[in-house]
Enzyme design. Structure first.
Site, mmCIF file in Angstrom:
data_model
loop_
_atom_site.group_PDB
_atom_site.id
_atom_site.type_symbol
_atom_site.label_atom_id
_atom_site.label_comp_id
_atom_site.label_asym_id
_atom_site.label_seq_id
_atom_site.Cartn_x
_atom_site.Cartn_y
_atom_site.Cartn_z
ATOM 1 C CE LYS A 103 -3.393 2.752 2.785
ATOM 2 N NZ LYS A 103 -4.107 1.971 4.329
ATOM 3 C CD GLU A 152 -5.830 9.195 10.372
ATOM 4 O OE1 GLU A 152 -4.694 7.706 9.757
ATOM 5 O OE2 GLU A 152 -5.696 9.477 9.465
ATOM 6 C CB SER A 182 -12.802 6.979 2.455
ATOM 7 O OG SER A 182 -11.776 7.016 3.248
ATOM 8 C CD GLU A 212 -11.154 7.589 -1.134
ATOM 9 O OE1 GLU A 212 -10.916 7.251 -0.438
ATOM 10 O OE2 GLU A 212 -11.455 6.601 -1.981
#
Length: 467
Positions: free
Chosen positions: A225, A274, A292, A453
């Site tokens: 990732k 967060e 999300s 996004e």
């Protein structure tokens, strides 16, 4: 503002400063007193001077906790891979054997506090716009105000070294108290005639290309990732007002960590959903936040979007990487680590996220700053494996993140404190605002969807700054 206690402040500080002056090393001196129900952030915004650093922090939905600091009694600056450790050592040395006049049993955040900001990268913030935000900056404010529930506490602090003139320190603190102004935060109003210009610093297609490259690296096995971000610039007809923007943020995002770190040249502010870490004695708490989707004004549609997010293999995979890394990081330092079995949803005004709360019982005392250093950067803003992702980010993004996605927070004299991840943020310098938004990229990521996004995430601040 606090004329009813000014006499006691003067008497107590004179005694403490005189005692500190008799020591052979530098000493932290502080005085704390209750001052009734106040708005600490409004006071600090209304009382700051041109040369001040200032700090505002609030999570409106959380028991009315608010913290604000003004001026500089002591400052620690560092850079490089050891910047968190450097800060931990200096803060501990300054606070050792401090002299204080304060109420018994003060809540966390009350008393002398360190206000903290760390860049994303070990040497981040090299461009001129970040000049007053070094890779690690920890400040002990001359004056701080914390509100817990309906009670506010004012603290004055000074660091006295051998040979210092105690009269000068006393004069500075008295002047600081005398200059306090009780006010309200200004309203955010668009310029009546001027135009605001918004542009993506790099073409949106470049971001899609970076995502495509990242997906190739992930599929080839080099990464699991990586988080990639975009930068958008808002040029206004007049200077952006951090006080007005901050006031709007805390109204729109009451469940988020609303913060503003100000310098004479600029202000870095945001509304972050967060939590990086909260330290309360021997317990550390954090939240894995990754994955999300958008919100909807229609409750049925909003619930459907949330259910889709909970069932999304792509988002669940991204989220799992974050949660497992946090657990692995905390486990060697903990008696036990507990994480929720399944992620839930965290909803803020314009977006909803997958979230897994994580708690740990520490095996030995570790300060809030030290814990922040252990966890930063989580895969929610960096990637996995950490080293490979952090090295690849600047190459693919082509920008200087500075404090974006860094660690922002505070630590009190007991070393309790909390840090959020510096996302949903903007850097304000006069008429120019720079906004940042990033996404976690995994093997199933689609470049166009990832670009869309980031647009959702930019909507947290863009409407406020673009009028």
């Amino acid at each position: 503002m606090i004329t009813e206690v000014e006499g006691r402040i003067a008497d107590a500080l004179e005694s403490l400063l005189a005692e500190a002056g008799r020591r052979d090393r530098r000493t932290l001196v502080s005085f704390t007193t209750a001052v009734g129900d106040r708005d600490p952030n409004a006071i600090v915004f209304g009382s700051r001077r041109a040369g001040d650093r200032w700090f505002c922090w609030e999570q409106p939905d959380r028991d009315g906790f608010t913290l604000a600091g003004l001026g500089t009694a002591h400052e620690v600056i560092s850079r490089g891979e050891d910047r968190f450790a450097d800060v931990v050592g200096d803060c501990a040395e300054v606070a050792r054997d401090r002299l204080a006049d304060e109420p018994a049993g003060m809540p966390a955040g009350v008393g002398p506090v360190w206000t903290c900001g760390f860049a994303f990268a070990a040497d981040g913030g090299t461009t001129s716009r970040w000049a007053s935000f070094p890779p690690a900056l920890v400040t002990l404010p001359e004056l701080s105000i914390a509100q817990v529930g309906g009670d506010a506490y004012l603290t004055l602090a000074a660091v006295v070294s051998p040979g210092d003139d105690q009269d000068d320190a006393m004069s500075r603190l008295r002047s600081r108290v005398a200059s306090l102004r009780e006010t309200t935060l200004p309203l955010l109003e668009p310029h009546p005639t001027g135009e605001t210009h918004v542009r993506s610093v790099r073409p949106p297609g470049d971001f899609e290309g970076a995502v495509a490259q990242a997906v190739e690296r992930i599929r080839s096995g080099g990464l699991k990732k990586i988080v990639l971000a975009r930068e958008v610039e808002v040029e206004a007809p007049s200077a952006h007002d951090p006080a007005a923007v901050y006031g709007a943020l805390r109204e729109l995002f009451p469940s988020c960590f609303c913060f503003c770190v100000g310098t004479p040249e600029a202000a870095f502010l945001g509304a972050s959903p967060e939590l990086l870490v909260r330290r309360s004695g021997a317990v550390a708490a954090t939240v894995a936040l990754a994955g999300s989707t958008r919100r909807s004004a229609d409750p049925a549609v909003d619930d459907h979007l949330g259910e889709q997010l909970l069932r999304s293999d792509k988002d669940r995979s991204e989220h799992e990487i974050v949660a497992r890394r946090i657990e692995r990081t905390l486990r060697p330092h903990s008696v036990w680590v507990e994480a929720a079995d399944e992620p839930g949803l965290v909803r803020v005004a314009n977006i909803q996220h997958l979230a897994t709360p994580i708690h740990a019982q520490l095996t030995e005392p570790r300060s809030a700053v030290e814990l922040a250093g252990l966890l930063h950067p989580t895969p929610a803003v960096g990637g996995e494996p950490r080293g490979a992702a952090v090295s690849a980010i600047p190459e693919l993004e082509g920008m200087d993140r500075g404090w974006y996605a860094g660690a922002i927070g505070w630590m009190d004299a007991t070393e309790d404190g909390e840090f959020c991840v510096g996302v949903r943020t903007a850097l304000l310098r006069d008429r120019t605002a720079r906004l940042y938004a990033g996404n976690g990229i995994v093997g199933a990521s689609d470049p166009a969807a990832e670009l869309a996004e980031t647009e959702i995430k930019l909507e947290a601040l863009l409407p406020l700054l673009a009028g």
